[in-house]
Motif scaffolding. Structure first.
Motif, PDB file in Angstrom:
ATOM      1  N   LYS A 151      -1.617  -6.044  -6.516  1.00 36.08           N
ATOM      2  CA  LYS A 151      -1.076  -7.078  -5.642  1.00 36.08           C
ATOM      3  C   LYS A 151      -2.159  -7.630  -4.726  1.00 36.08           C
ATOM      4  O   LYS A 151      -3.078  -6.910  -4.317  1.00 36.08           O
ATOM      5  CB  LYS A 151       0.053  -6.486  -4.794  1.00 36.08           C
ATOM      6  N   ARG A 152      -1.994  -8.889  -4.402  1.00 32.63           N
ATOM      7  CA  ARG A 152      -2.905  -9.495  -3.446  1.00 32.63           C
ATOM      8  C   ARG A 152      -2.674  -8.868  -2.069  1.00 32.63           C
ATOM      9  O   ARG A 152      -1.569  -8.399  -1.781  1.00 32.63           O
ATOM     10  CB  ARG A 152      -2.641 -10.994  -3.382  1.00 32.63           C
ATOM     11  N   MET A 199       0.014   3.251  -7.057  1.00 34.54           N
ATOM     12  CA  MET A 199      -1.386   2.817  -6.972  1.00 34.54           C
ATOM     13  C   MET A 199      -1.597   1.516  -7.742  1.00 34.54           C
ATOM     14  O   MET A 199      -2.302   0.609  -7.285  1.00 34.54           O
ATOM     15  CB  MET A 199      -2.296   3.899  -7.551  1.00 34.54           C
ATOM     16  N   LEU A 200      -0.978   1.455  -8.897  1.00 35.71           N
ATOM     17  CA  LEU A 200      -1.120   0.240  -9.702  1.00 35.71           C
ATOM     18  C   LEU A 200      -0.667  -0.976  -8.920  1.00 35.71           C
ATOM     19  O   LEU A 200      -1.297  -2.028  -8.921  1.00 35.71           O
ATOM     20  CB  LEU A 200      -0.267   0.370 -10.959  1.00 35.71           C
ATOM     21  N   LYS A 201       0.463  -0.759  -8.273  1.00 40.64           N
ATOM     22  CA  LYS A 201       1.000  -1.880  -7.512  1.00 40.64           C
ATOM     23  C   LYS A 201       0.035  -2.281  -6.393  1.00 40.64           C
ATOM     24  O   LYS A 201      -0.241  -3.470  -6.162  1.00 40.64           O
ATOM     25  CB  LYS A 201       2.331  -1.476  -6.901  1.00 40.64           C
ATOM     26  N   ALA A 202      -0.482  -1.265  -5.733  1.00 38.22           N
ATOM     27  CA  ALA A 202      -1.398  -1.549  -4.622  1.00 38.22           C
ATOM     28  C   ALA A 202      -2.641  -2.270  -5.116  1.00 38.22           C
ATOM     29  O   ALA A 202      -3.158  -3.167  -4.460  1.00 38.22           O
ATOM     30  CB  ALA A 202      -1.781  -0.252  -3.931  1.00 38.22           C
ATOM     31  N   VAL A 203      -3.081  -1.876  -6.289  1.00 38.35           N
ATOM     32  CA  VAL A 203      -4.317  -2.466  -6.787  1.00 38.35           C
ATOM     33  C   VAL A 203      -4.091  -3.892  -7.263  1.00 38.35           C
ATOM     34  O   VAL A 203      -4.895  -4.787  -7.019  1.00 38.35           O
ATOM     35  CB  VAL A 203      -4.879  -1.580  -7.923  1.00 38.35           C
ATOM     36  N   GLU A 231       3.016   8.230  -8.628  1.00 39.27           N
ATOM     37  CA  GLU A 231       1.820   7.899  -7.872  1.00 39.27           C
ATOM     38  C   GLU A 231       1.033   6.795  -8.575  1.00 39.27           C
ATOM     39  O   GLU A 231       0.558   5.837  -7.949  1.00 39.27           O
ATOM     40  CB  GLU A 231       0.944   9.135  -7.724  1.00 39.27           C
ATOM     41  N   VAL A 232       0.927   6.945  -9.895  1.00 40.90           N
ATOM     42  CA  VAL A 232       0.209   5.925 -10.652  1.00 40.90           C
ATOM     43  C   VAL A 232       0.857   4.568 -10.455  1.00 40.90           C
ATOM     44  O   VAL A 232       0.188   3.550 -10.236  1.00 40.90           O
ATOM     45  CB  VAL A 232       0.188   6.312 -12.154  1.00 40.90           C
ATOM     46  N   LYS A 233       2.156   4.586 -10.482  1.00 38.45           N
ATOM     47  CA  LYS A 233       2.865   3.314 -10.326  1.00 38.45           C
ATOM     48  C   LYS A 233       2.540   2.683  -8.963  1.00 38.45           C
ATOM     49  O   LYS A 233       2.243   1.490  -8.842  1.00 38.45           O
ATOM     50  CB  LYS A 233       4.363   3.564 -10.436  1.00 38.45           C
ATOM     51  N   GLN A 284       0.839  -1.190   0.000  1.00 41.79           N
ATOM     52  CA  GLN A 284       0.000   0.000   0.000  1.00 41.79           C
ATOM     53  C   GLN A 284       0.879   1.247   0.000  1.00 41.79           C
ATOM     54  O   GLN A 284       1.888   1.291   0.704  1.00 41.79           O
ATOM     55  CB  GLN A 284      -0.898  -0.019   1.234  1.00 41.79           C
ATOM     56  N   PRO A 285       0.505   2.243  -0.755  1.00 42.80           N
ATOM     57  CA  PRO A 285       1.309   3.454  -0.814  1.00 42.80           C
ATOM     58  C   PRO A 285       1.199   4.246   0.478  1.00 42.80           C
ATOM     59  O   PRO A 285       0.135   4.295   1.099  1.00 42.80           O
ATOM     60  CB  PRO A 285       0.684   4.227  -1.969  1.00 42.80           C
TER      61      PRO A 285
END
Lengths: 1011, 168
Positions: free
Chosen positions: A97-98, A91-95, A87-89, A16-17
């Protein structure tokens, strides 16, 4: 937050960011360069090193007030673009990833999850497959050890031989009965007395079992009862056994009917020449009928397994059988230890081997090494070591003692229709064909039937057995009758459907009327009591040559007409059995011979072949619970529950106390019953000894026994151990005295009393009884007048005159109430608990407990003085009783400070010098055992603790389905009972009060002594 | 399973001067929003907001904030947001307005929306670029909005961490 929780949280929040601000603590390290790069760095850091103060902690952070770096002076659009991209990166990761769960398919929506996904990664969508594969490999690596431990596949384990091995292994500690697997599928099993026994069925059938007992038939497997065989000359046997019994307590081994072998007898055994002290327990016995060929008699004694060790050692002592015959295991190459001597045999548990078992055990052990031979099913006792002696011989008397534990299967059928179940399930052995008779056979029946006299006997027995079909109820047969029989294998006549056996009275009317009358009046003729079951060789032959289930099924499949009867019966399909009638309720006037039935004795190994056919005749099967209820309805004491004076009974009480205590402490302290407040001193174990001693004391103090010389005698004699009264004469006297002398009672009395003029109850007779049976308890039955359900260890109390008057005013009244007691120990328990919590060092703990201990003594003194004061405050109508209460409570008050086990011992006997050392030493120990709601160990006076004087306790209590009211069975002090009866008006004689341990309500009950 | 349902408001702080955005702080937003709700809805409204109210995410570079509140009362919060005219931090008052971009039921949906929104914004920036250098920068930024490259690195990290836990 705990470490594990932290870890879980970190893992969850890893992707999570975090916040991106200029004041966040994570910013401090990398903020030297330009703002744009710093922003990116922050994002990367956000997922590399999740720190606790990340963006997920609400509110501002502690480090927020420090501003380590300057804000940038200008800003460009490229900087902004980069910030956006970062930020996009993030968020993408947060979204993507499990979160939370580490399973890959946690990321999948629920409707896309499939069965066995974790096992087979191909069930996952392709994009998740790779990660899942990695997880699977990882889990396989960790689970590898477990995988290796499983030596055999399930299929291999379930193979018959291996299954038997496993069964044999599991029986090593607790033996299985032959019907174990049948029971284990249907019953709650208990491990008791070295056996695995069914307690109660898993389905609801309490009432149905009662109905079966009272109107049809209830079946129980009693094979766990131990049989001891005695062989020898009749006079020797009788003279030896007479030392264990007394004529005072009823018929002994020498009763004429029993000695001839026509009846089974029951007797309570005592230690040799010890009557009335040291009882061993009740046993059943059966003599083999006299035969012309030999002068030796054979006797079977059946006893409870808890009784067996005592019984065997006593028997060996009285029969002087010191010579242990060591069985020689047949096929054992292993060097055996030298034959055990008599002393050694006495020391180690005298279990015995059967040769066959020994060899099978050996074979089993050998198989574990080589895995070559198949296991053999163990019949009989497979757990004892092969070197244990089972046989003891006496050169002097010629008596041989044989331990036949698990050698004979015993089924008990209870209920009025048990005879029709038997007649339907068993069919007398058919004759062999002529040519088969001529040949030499290895089976016992063809050989046996060659002799004409055997066949004549068999025909006679068959006739008697057929007569049973026309009998209306099992109770018509004289109690204890024995019938020997040889029957066909009952599997051959197994009905296709389960049915209900009913007596066929229509057909029987008019046929053999006279013979049947002779049977019901005189019992089975003596000749017919003979059976081949007594013969060891026949038994072994029958066991060894049993047709296996497989063979039987093969024979059935080869029948021309499927489902027809197998004819002729195969030559090995005959079994010697013994039918023993079990008398029902014999004592008392209500429900005479309720619960009568038959016992079926079989050679070992034939358990299941008989069990299933019996079940198919519509019987209900019950376990240990129902056998307790059976004896309760019969009003008979049940071994070992109701024999507190036997060693087995005392052991049972210990177990029961531990069990109840365990149950009590399992509840949260706020939900436990406070027994102190209820005025219940011993909810888990009845202090019989203390009760008896206190009553002796009361009688002495009130001066009722002191006018004769007996009072002086009891003073000099050291406190005797209590015993349960079993003398027939005294019991009969008591039972008459307990009855009210109203019109109805007198009529009953006149009809039942054989003696022309029974001794009436008066102080003089009571005193003489006190002298002879002062330390006795009496087995009594209590039936409640109105509602109420007595429970285990309910108190039996004496009503005051006030109570009796109340009852005569309104006969349906509830009964008096016990005032609530004050729990003086509550504070001490709390202090002790606090001290336990607080304690840091051992020295501190000790000092606290000393303080607590000194407090406790002071409190305890006023707590014990309370009950003694209460009766005096109340307007009591019995001055004598209040006086005794005060007197009794004095010694307990003085002995409170110490931990003497017998606080009720009179003051004079306890020297003050003895008290002082013991008072200081075990103080902390008693504090440790303090439980809220239970009296600590040195109990105060048990008789005078409550507002009504205690007489005894209930050992079995329940709502009786037979009587339709609450009924209880228990033991009361003989002295106390007489004391109470003497003070009651004649028309209300025999009225007592019952109070449950967790209730304050007394209920009126009528006491009956059945003799 | 039963849970307290929340609403997450994804908002953007709009300021005239971009550099003053860097003053943005979680605490400042927290108090500003709370005060605004108290002003427009009174003590009752403020008290309703306090239940599970929180600022979940603040990005000082882009001015994106994420506010959480109870699902039943999120309208109170939503309607009070336009009344915030300035944020105060480090003794400086910054004139600003807060515009709500998205209202979601989970953080995850807000994140998803943000990804979409931000990429869209980046694409919009391209034609407005003044010089070539800027254009390159933005292009690079747009291209970097993907996860492909990073995956391997992450997996290695995973394993390292897992091993550490096993050792414990």
């Amino acid at each position: 937050m705990s470490g594990a929780k932290n870890r879980m949280r970190n893992k969850k929040m890893r992707d999570q960011p975090g916040n991106v601000t200029y004041s966040s603590p994570g910013w401090r390290n990398g903020g030297e360069t330009s703002a744009g790069r710093a922003g990116e760095a922050q994002h990367v850091k956000g997922h590399c090193l999740p720190h606790q103060g990340g963006g997920w902690v609400r509110g501002h952070q502690s480090g927020g007030s420090v501003y380590p770096q300057e804000l940038p002076k200008y800003i460009t659009s490229s900087y902004f673009a980069r910030a956006r991209a970062a930020e996009v990166k993030a968020m993408l990761k947060a979204v993507n990833k499990r979160t939370g769960s580490c399973h890959t398919f946690g990321a999948l929506p629920k409707h896309m999850r499939r069965r066995a996904m974790s096992h087979d990664t191909k069930r996952l969508p392709t994009r998740l497959r790779e990660g899942a594969q990695r997880m699977l490999e990882k889990s396989l690596l960790t689970g590898k050890k477990k995988e290796e431990s499983k030596a055999k596949s399930r299929k291999a384990r379930r193979r018959h031989g291996n299954l038997l091995l496993e069964f044999n292994r599991r029986q090593r500690k607790n033996m299985w009965l032959e019907t174990h697997i049948w029971h284990a599928k249907r019953f709650h099993m208990l491990k008791k007395w070295g056996y695995c026994l069914g307690d109660r069925p898993t389905f609801k059938c309490y009432r149905a079992c009662y109905r079966a007992m009272s109107s049809h038939c209830l079946l129980q497997d009693l094979s766990y009862y131990c049989c001891v065989e005695l062989q020898g000359p009749e006079e020797e046997l009788l003279s030896a056994l007479s030392r264990l019994t007394s004529k005072d307590a009823g018929p002994t081994f020498a009763a004429v009917q029993c000695l001839s072998g026509r009846r089974q007898g029951s007797v309570v055994l005592y230690g040799s020449d010890q009557y009335p002290a040291q009882p061993l327990g009740p046993v059943l016995f059966l003599w083999r009928p006299r035969s012309e060929s030999s002068t030796d008699r054979q006797l079977w004694i059946w006893g409870h397994p808890t009784l067996k060790q005592d019984l065997l050692s006593e028997l060996r002592a009285v029969c002087q059988c010191s010579e242990a015959v060591v069985p020689v295991p047949v096929t054992v190459p292993v060097p055996e230890p030298t034959p055990a001597g008599a002393a050694e045999a006495a020391a180690m548990p005298p279990k015995g081997p059967a040769h066959k078992q020994a060899s099978s055990r050996k074979r089993k052990r050998a198989e574990q090494d080589s895995d070559a031979q198949p296991a053999k099913k163990i019949f009989g006792d497979g757990t004892r070591s092969p070197t244990c002696p089972v046989t003891w011989k006496s050169a002097l008397t010629g008596i041989v003692i044989n331990d036949l534990t698990m050698e004979i299967v015993r089924y008990r059928l209870i209920g009025p229709l048990s005879h029709s179940v038997l007649t339907e399930a068993l069919c007398p052995a058919t004759d062999c064909d002529v040519e088969a008779k001529k040949r030499q056979s290895c089976f016992w029946w063809p050989e046996h039937s060659k002799q004409e006299q055997n066949m004549a006997l068999h025909r006679e027995q068959t006739d008697v057995f057929q007569l049973l079909k026309g009998v209306y109820s099992s109770t018509e047969i004289p109690g204890g009758s024995v019938l020997g029989l040889t029957v066909d294998d009952p599997r051959l006549t197994l009905p296709r459907m389960r049915c209900k056996a009913e007596p066929d009275l229509q057909q029987a009317i008019g046929v053999d009327e006279e013979k049947r009358r002779a049977l019901t009046l005189q019992g089975v003729p003596e000749r017919c009591c003979q059976s081949a079951l007594w013969d060891r060789n026949v038994r072994d032959n029958a066991t060894d040559n049993k047709i296996t289930e497989k063979e039987l099924n093969r024979m059935r499949s080869e029948l021309l007409v499927p489902g027809s009867c197998l004819k002729p019966t195969p030559p090995q399909g005959r079994v010697p059995v013994l039918l023993v009638h079990q008398p029902g309720k014999q004592l008392g006037q209500e429900m005479p011979s309720w619960g009568a039935g038959w016992d079926l004795l079989l050679p070992k190994g034939w358990g299941m072949p008989f069990w299933v056919p019996l079940v198919y005749r519509g019987v209900r099967v019950a376990g240990l619970q129902m056998s307790v209820k059976h004896s309760q309805h019969k009003g008979a004491p049940h071994f070992p529950h109701d024999f507190p004076d036997c060693t087995a009974g005392a052991r049972f009480q210990d177990e029961q106390q531990a069990e109840l205590m365990n149950k009590f402490t399992r509840r949260p302290p706020g939900k436990r019953t406070n027994y102190i407040k209820h005025g219940c001193l011993a909810p888990f174990r009845c202090p019989w000894q203390q009760l008896v001693e206190e009553w002796a004391e009361i009688v002495k103090e009130t001066g009722e026994g002191s006018d004769t010389q007996t009072g002086v005698e009891t003073d000099s004699v050291p406190p005797r151990r209590f015993s349960v009264l079993r003398s027939r004469k005294v019991m009969r006297q008591l039972s008459v005295w307990c009855k009210p002398s109203s019109s109805k009672g007198q009529r009953l009395q006149r009809t039942t009393q054989r003696a022309p003029q029974p001794i009436s109850l008066c102080p003089a007779t009571a005193v003489s009884l006190w002298a002879s049976h002062g330390h006795s308890l009496v087995w009594a039955r209590f039936s409640l007048l109105a509602k109420g359900r007595p429970e285990l260890h309910a108190m039996v109390c004496v009503p005051t005159d006030e109570d009796l008057r109340l009852l005569s005013r309104e006969p349906r009244c509830m009964g008096p109430q016990e005032p609530l007691h004050v729990d003086h120990f509550r504070k001490r328990v709390k202090i002790a608990r606090k001290a336990k919590k607080k304690k840091g060092g051992k020295a501190k703990e000790a000092s606290v407990e000393q303080v607590v201990g000194s407090d406790g003594v002071a409190e305890k003194q006023d707590s014990t003085s309370d009950p003694s004061q209460r009766p005096t405050e109340q307007p009591s109508s019995v001055p004598a009783l209040t006086q005794t209460q005060e007197v009794v409570s004095t010694p307990s008050r003085t002995s409170d400070g110490d931990t003497d086990a017998t606080p009720a011992v009179p003051k004079a006997s306890v020297a003050p010098s003895d008290q002082d050392p013991s008072a200081s030493a075990p103080g902390p120990a008693t504090e440790e055992r303090l439980v809220l709601g239970l009296w600590p160990e040195p109990l105060p006076s048990v008789t005078s603790h409550c507002s009504r004087v205690t007489l005894g306790w209930v050992t079995q209590g329940d709502f009786s389905l037979a009587a339709g009211c609450g009924e209880a069975l228990g033991l009361v002090s003989l002295t106390g009972l007489l004391h109470a009866l003497l003070r009651q008006p004649p028309e209300q004689r025999g009225l007592l009060l019952l109070r449950n341990p967790s209730s304050l309500q007394y209920r009126f009950a009528k006491v009956t002594i059945e003799a | 399973m039963v849970r307290f349902k929340s609403r997450y408001l994804l908002c953007e702080v709009c300021v005239e001067d971009r550099s003053s955005l860097l003053l943005l702080e979680e605490r400042a937003i927290y108090h500003a929003v709370k005060n605004a709700v108290a002003r427009s809805h009174g003590d009752y409204g403020a008290a309703l907001l306090i239940l599970s109210y929180g600022v979940k995410y603040v990005n000082a570079h882009t001015g994106i904030i994420l506010i959480r509140c109870r699902k039943s009362h999120y309208r109170n919060l939503w309607s009070a947001l336009p009344f915030i005219s300035c944020l105060e931090n480090r003794g400086q008052k910054v004139q600003c307005s807060i515009s709500c971009l998205h209202v979601g039921g989970t953080i995850r949906t807000c994140q998803k929306f943000l990804v979409k929104y931000s990429t869209q914004q980046l694409h919009r920036m391209l034609p407005h670029c003044r010089n070539e250098a800027e254009r390159d920068e933005v292009r690079r930024a747009v291209l970097s909005c993907s996860l492909e490259k990073e995956r391997d690195v992450e997996e290695e990290e995973d394993e390292v961490e897992d091993d550490e836990w096993e050792d414990e």
